[in-house]
Scaffold this motif. Structure first.
Motif, PDB file in Angstrom:
ATOM      1  N   ARG A 167     -12.736 -22.716  -4.716  1.00 27.09           N
ATOM      2  CA  ARG A 167     -13.310 -22.549  -3.371  1.00 27.09           C
ATOM      3  C   ARG A 167     -14.810 -22.214  -3.448  1.00 27.09           C
ATOM      4  NH1 ARG A 167     -14.457 -18.326  -0.624  1.00 27.09           N
ATOM      5  NH2 ARG A 167     -13.549 -16.974  -2.199  1.00 27.09           N
ATOM      6  N   THR A 192     -14.398  -9.542 -15.161  1.00 28.44           N
ATOM      7  CA  THR A 192     -14.157  -9.041 -13.807  1.00 28.44           C
ATOM      8  C   THR A 192     -12.905  -8.171 -13.681  1.00 28.44           C
ATOM      9  OG1 THR A 192     -12.999 -11.088 -13.293  1.00 28.44           O
ATOM     10  CG2 THR A 192     -15.325 -10.965 -12.669  1.00 28.44           C
ATOM     11  N   PHE A 234     -15.438  -5.187 -14.245  1.00 25.03           N
ATOM     12  CA  PHE A 234     -16.059  -5.014 -12.940  1.00 25.03           C
ATOM     13  C   PHE A 234     -15.148  -4.272 -11.955  1.00 25.03           C
ATOM     14  CE2 PHE A 234     -17.986  -7.508  -9.260  1.00 25.03           C
ATOM     15  CZ  PHE A 234     -19.142  -6.771  -9.275  1.00 25.03           C
ATOM     16  N   TYR A 291     -19.842 -18.174 -13.905  1.00 22.83           N
ATOM     17  CA  TYR A 291     -19.550 -19.608 -14.002  1.00 22.83           C
ATOM     18  C   TYR A 291     -20.817 -20.363 -14.408  1.00 22.83           C
ATOM     19  CZ  TYR A 291     -19.538 -24.245 -11.794  1.00 22.83           C
ATOM     20  OH  TYR A 291     -19.708 -25.575 -11.520  1.00 22.83           O
ATOM     21  N   ARG A 339     -17.000 -22.888  -5.809  1.00 27.12           N
ATOM     22  CA  ARG A 339     -17.791 -24.046  -6.251  1.00 27.12           C
ATOM     23  C   ARG A 339     -18.063 -24.987  -5.080  1.00 27.12           C
ATOM     24  NH1 ARG A 339     -14.625 -26.433 -11.088  1.00 27.12           N
ATOM     25  NH2 ARG A 339     -15.829 -28.267 -10.611  1.00 27.12           N
ATOM     26  N   GLN A 368     -12.798  -8.493  -1.613  1.00 31.48           N
ATOM     27  CA  GLN A 368     -13.345  -9.852  -1.821  1.00 31.48           C
ATOM     28  C   GLN A 368     -12.850 -10.416  -3.149  1.00 31.48           C
ATOM     29  OE1 GLN A 368     -17.541  -9.202  -1.776  1.00 31.48           O
ATOM     30  NE2 GLN A 368     -17.649  -8.958   0.439  1.00 31.48           N
ATOM     31  N   LEU A 369     -12.822  -9.571  -4.165  1.00 31.62           N
ATOM     32  CA  LEU A 369     -12.397 -10.037  -5.487  1.00 31.62           C
ATOM     33  C   LEU A 369     -10.900 -10.327  -5.526  1.00 31.62           C
ATOM     34  CD1 LEU A 369     -14.546  -7.651  -7.660  1.00 31.62           C
ATOM     35  CD2 LEU A 369     -14.605 -10.123  -7.830  1.00 31.62           C
ATOM     36  N   LYS A 397      -7.701 -14.348  -2.363  1.00 32.33           N
ATOM     37  CA  LYS A 397      -7.820 -15.702  -2.908  1.00 32.33           C
ATOM     38  C   LYS A 397      -8.502 -16.647  -1.912  1.00 32.33           C
ATOM     39  CE  LYS A 397      -4.306 -15.599  -6.443  1.00 32.33           C
ATOM     40  NZ  LYS A 397      -3.087 -16.106  -6.989  1.00 32.33           N
ATOM     41  N   SER A 452     -20.513 -12.479  -8.127  1.00 32.55           N
ATOM     42  CA  SER A 452     -20.309 -12.091  -9.529  1.00 32.55           C
ATOM     43  C   SER A 452     -19.586 -13.215 -10.290  1.00 32.55           C
ATOM     44  CB  SER A 452     -19.531 -10.780  -9.618  1.00 32.55           C
ATOM     45  OG  SER A 452     -18.269 -10.937  -9.043  1.00 32.55           O
ATOM     46  N   LEU A 453     -18.645 -13.873  -9.608  1.00 33.95           N
ATOM     47  CA  LEU A 453     -17.902 -14.953 -10.271  1.00 33.95           C
ATOM     48  C   LEU A 453     -18.773 -16.185 -10.505  1.00 33.95           C
ATOM     49  CD1 LEU A 453     -14.540 -14.711  -8.315  1.00 33.95           C
ATOM     50  CD2 LEU A 453     -14.905 -14.076 -10.665  1.00 33.95           C
ATOM     51  N   ASN A 497     -20.291 -13.844  -0.650  1.00 35.17           N
ATOM     52  CA  ASN A 497     -20.056 -12.400  -0.627  1.00 35.17           C
ATOM     53  C   ASN A 497     -20.195 -11.845  -2.053  1.00 35.17           C
ATOM     54  OD1 ASN A 497     -17.508 -12.403  -2.025  1.00 35.17           O
ATOM     55  ND2 ASN A 497     -16.527 -13.096  -0.144  1.00 35.17           N
ATOM     56  N   GLU A 498     -20.339 -10.508  -2.166  1.00 31.86           N
ATOM     57  CA  GLU A 498     -20.645  -9.887  -3.468  1.00 31.86           C
ATOM     58  C   GLU A 498     -19.626 -10.230  -4.555  1.00 31.86           C
ATOM     59  OE1 GLU A 498     -20.881  -8.199  -0.634  1.00 31.86           O
ATOM     60  OE2 GLU A 498     -22.612  -6.849  -0.667  1.00 31.86           O
ATOM     61  N   GLY A 499     -18.366 -10.250  -4.163  1.00 32.25           N
ATOM     62  CA  GLY A 499     -17.314 -10.556  -5.138  1.00 32.25           C
ATOM     63  C   GLY A 499     -17.479 -11.969  -5.688  1.00 32.25           C
ATOM     64  N   LEU A 521      -9.966  -9.576 -13.278  1.00 36.60           N
ATOM     65  CA  LEU A 521      -9.001 -10.362 -12.498  1.00 36.60           C
ATOM     66  C   LEU A 521      -8.166 -11.207 -13.459  1.00 36.60           C
ATOM     67  CD1 LEU A 521     -11.481 -11.669  -9.764  1.00 36.60           C
ATOM     68  CD2 LEU A 521      -9.915  -9.749  -9.530  1.00 36.60           C
ATOM     69  N   VAL A 571     -15.929  -4.969  -1.551  1.00 39.42           N
ATOM     70  CA  VAL A 571     -16.132  -5.819  -2.735  1.00 39.42           C
ATOM     71  C   VAL A 571     -14.798  -6.026  -3.470  1.00 39.42           C
ATOM     72  CG1 VAL A 571     -17.367  -6.059  -4.924  1.00 39.42           C
ATOM     73  CG2 VAL A 571     -18.537  -5.082  -2.956  1.00 39.42           C
ATOM     74  N   ASN A 617      -5.674 -16.955 -13.643  1.00 35.90           N
ATOM     75  CA  ASN A 617      -5.210 -17.820 -12.569  1.00 35.90           C
ATOM     76  C   ASN A 617      -5.956 -17.519 -11.267  1.00 35.90           C
ATOM     77  OD1 ASN A 617      -3.461 -19.647 -11.205  1.00 35.90           O
ATOM     78  ND2 ASN A 617      -2.324 -17.867 -10.442  1.00 35.90           N
ATOM     79  N   HIS A 618      -6.116 -16.249 -11.023  1.00 28.13           N
ATOM     80  CA  HIS A 618      -6.831 -15.802  -9.819  1.00 28.13           C
ATOM     81  C   HIS A 618      -8.276 -16.327  -9.837  1.00 28.13           C
ATOM     82  CE1 HIS A 618      -7.030 -12.659  -6.576  1.00 28.13           C
ATOM     83  NE2 HIS A 618      -8.311 -12.927  -6.747  1.00 28.13           N
ATOM     84  N   VAL A 677      -8.344 -20.074  -9.056  1.00 28.12           N
ATOM     85  CA  VAL A 677      -8.139 -20.362  -7.624  1.00 28.12           C
ATOM     86  C   VAL A 677      -9.419 -20.060  -6.849  1.00 28.12           C
ATOM     87  CG1 VAL A 677      -6.840 -19.668  -5.562  1.00 28.12           C
ATOM     88  CG2 VAL A 677      -5.653 -19.948  -7.736  1.00 28.12           C
ATOM     89  N   LYS A 678     -10.000 -18.912  -7.157  1.00 24.87           N
ATOM     90  CA  LYS A 678     -11.208 -18.520  -6.426  1.00 24.87           C
ATOM     91  C   LYS A 678     -12.375 -19.458  -6.732  1.00 24.87           C
ATOM     92  CE  LYS A 678     -12.440 -14.242  -5.485  1.00 24.87           C
ATOM     93  NZ  LYS A 678     -12.119 -13.880  -4.116  1.00 24.87           N
TER      94      LYS A 678
END
Lengths: 167, 212
Positions: free
Chosen positions: A153, A140, B105, A127, A155, B207-208, B211, A122-123, A117-119, A142, B204, A145-146, A149-150
């Motif tokens: 998943r 981003t 972002f 990376y 990767r 999604q960000l 978690k 971007s991550l 997904n788009e979010g 964020l 979006v 820690n967030h 965690v993201k």
């Protein structure tokens, strides 16, 4: 001690490949990577006077590139903004350096990235650019820690998708 | 192993094209682009207030020419409404904050979302500030036109104003259709363009933030 601010042209020259990679993965016909690249250069030039250098020029440029590309993807920009081409930026295809096999592998990777997904896209881009989680968090908005965690998943999803393709 | 391989594939993706800057022209090009975009923004701003600027002399002429007190008052109030529109448009233009591309972002998306929500509020309420006041004032103006003979009024305008009841009703209905079209077009822009884009931004952002 903070480094003195480099001239804009130098920042651009040092980071052009990074910008191009992001533009290339986000460009979907009819928008070309070159169009997005020019828009990133233009927005970076406009933001440059306000850039104080605290976050590092790479982080600053990643923010601009991602914002420009995501806005193009969500069609937030009016099309006439793109009509002004910067003739002073030239893109010359390089055949030998980037062979067909490498391109095929890139297309596999791109396919797996676009399945996210788009979010997450971007991550994963940040990376792959080898940014630390702290920097990804800065780009981003964020928390670190967030991001961690993201990324665990994302990767896994990326590896599951790409492993059979790369054989 | 795979991780590094992927990073290598990714990094090599920029090798497909060599990017060259003509530095002597780049600054000039960027300046030209900025001036071009600024001109386009100015043109758009002028277009927005254009109708109001044209309306003022038109209704000033009517206020001067029409001998009927109610119609004259309606024409003057119409001028007031046009001035209100010009002030409102100018304020809106000033209020629009430029996009901060150097923001993070999520900040940028949040900013974009709030700007679009503001636009939704504006377009959704177009009936109350853009359509209904001039429509009511125009009804007042049309209804206020009396018998020209009573006022011994014989200027050029005489043949253009509705005097008979049927003419007045036809004109009021025509205007009603015109204004209804404006409301419909604005509601359609909200439904077809703005709200779907806000939903996309929300998607979006979610999604960000998620978690999972």
């Amino acid at each position: 001690m903070q480094q003195p601010k480099k001239p804009f042209e130098q920042v651009l020259e040092d980071n052009k490949e990074k910008i191009y990679r992001i533009c290339r993965v986000y460009a979907v016909t009819p928008v070309e990577p070159q169009d997005l690249f020019q828009e990133v250069v233009y927005q970076a030039w406009k933001s440059f006077p306000a850039f104080k250098g605290e976050s590092g020029e790479g982080t600053w440029l990643y923010k601009i590139a991602l914002n420009v590309c995501m806005r193009a993807k969500l069609k937030l920009e009016k099309t006439d903004n793109k009509n002004v081409r910067l003739e002073s930026i030239r893109f010359m295809p390089v055949k030998s350096a980037h062979d067909e096999l490498q391109e095929e592998r890139y297309q596999f990777l791109r396919e797996c990235i676009t399945r996210l997904n788009e979010g997450d896209q971007s991550l994963v881009i940040l990376y792959l650019e080898e940014l630390a989680y702290k920097e990804i968090a800065l780009v981003t908005g964020l928390s670190e820690n967030h991001v961690a965690v993201k990324m665990k998943r994302i990767r896994k999803m990326l590896f599951d998708c790409i492993t059979p393709k790369l054989g | 192993m795979l991780e590094q391989e992927l990073k290598n594939i990714w990094k090599s993706s920029s090798e497909i094209e060599r990017i060259k800057f003509d530095l002597s022209r780049l600054m000039m090009d960027l300046n030209d682009k900025m001036k071009g975009l600024e001109r386009a923004i100015r043109r758009r701003d002028r277009r927005e207030i254009g109708a109001a600027v044209i309306g003022i002399p038109l209704f000033a002429y009517l206020a001067y020419e029409l001998p009927f007190p109610i119609a004259r008052l309606a024409a003057l109030l119409n001028i007031g409404h046009f001035i209100y529109l010009i002030v409102k448009f100018r304020r809106m233009q000033k209020k629009k904050r430029p996009v901060d591309f150097a923001a993070s972002f999520t900040e940028q998306l949040d900013h974009q979302k709030s700007g679009m929500q503001e636009q939704v509020r504006l377009l959704d309420s177009v009936l109350w500030w853009y359509v209904l006041p001039p429509y009511l004032l125009n009804i007042m103006l049309i209804a206020g036109i009396g018998d020209p003979a009573t006022y011994d009024w014989a200027p050029l305008l005489k043949d253009s104003v509705p005097v008979m009841a049927t003419e007045k009703i036809t004109m009021i209905i025509g205007l009603g259709i015109f204004y209804a079209l404006i409301v419909w077009m604005n509601k359609r822009a909200v439904k077809k363009t703005l709200k779907p884009t806000i939903s996309e931004i929300d998607r979006v952002l979610l999604q960000l933030e998620s978690k999972d």
